[in-house]
Write a protein that holds these residues in place. Sequence first.
Motif: not given
Length: 291
Positions: A82, A213-214, A235, A256, A259-260
């Motif tokens: 993150r 990320r995040g 993400y 997340l 989203l991944d």
Amino acid sequence: MATNQQRREAAKRKLERQLERRLEQQKRRRRIGAGVVGVAVLVVAGVVVWIVSANSGNGTDTAASSSSAAPPPTDLQIPTQRTPLPKRSTPLPNPTTCDFKADTTGKAPKKVNLPDGKNVPSTGTVNVTLKSTAGDIPLTLDRSLAPCAVQSFVSLAKQNFYNDTMCHRLGTEGLQMLQCGDPTATGDPTTDGQGGPGYTMPDEAFPEIKYGRGILAMAKTQAPNSGGSQFFMVYGNADGLPADYSVFGSISDEGLKVLDAVAKAGIANPNPQDGTGAPTKQVKFTGVTVQ
């Protein structure tokens, strides 16, 4: 009485008969051996032919299945670490004031009331869950980062503005994010991204902002103070993105993962200019809960 000569000739004939019998036995053994080998070769050949035929059949079935199946998900390199939320070097006054400006052109596709811009708190967090067709995406909105963005987002959520809207722009290289919040989005990259709530809000970016990320941030045009209802969820990587976009919260681990999965499914119709476009795995909001 037989003479020595007769005895020698008799022994010779006996020996010749023995040799003939042995030779005949050897010939018979060779014929039998050849027959066994021939049968064994035929059996082995038959087995080999059966195996090849079976494998060829399976290969054909597999090829046919592959050709009719959907292509495999995009093989992406998504970081797992993150990016920490940024912090303002100087806290904002609490409460603060937000200058929400109404759009006087009357082109708002989905009319909503303006958020209250007076006495807006600049401390504390708000938990929000975006319920979507791809899965729930829990968010934590941080008022200390962007109180006006949080105020607007909560107001829109409570007015059901985001219901039945779809995320229209997925980026998988360079900037790995999913952009949402356009009430007019249909999956057409030439027209998506132009809709809003009928008002704009002030920019709340600051130099310490780092995207990754995040991170949850507001989308905007190149013009200052042009944010509205659109936002993007990072993400993965966001290398090179300038600190011009207001960060107003973070995405949970559960979100997340959603989203991944959306990112790995790929982009349905990439824009030739930047490679972004509507995600193949549609993300349509069915509701937003605010705690």
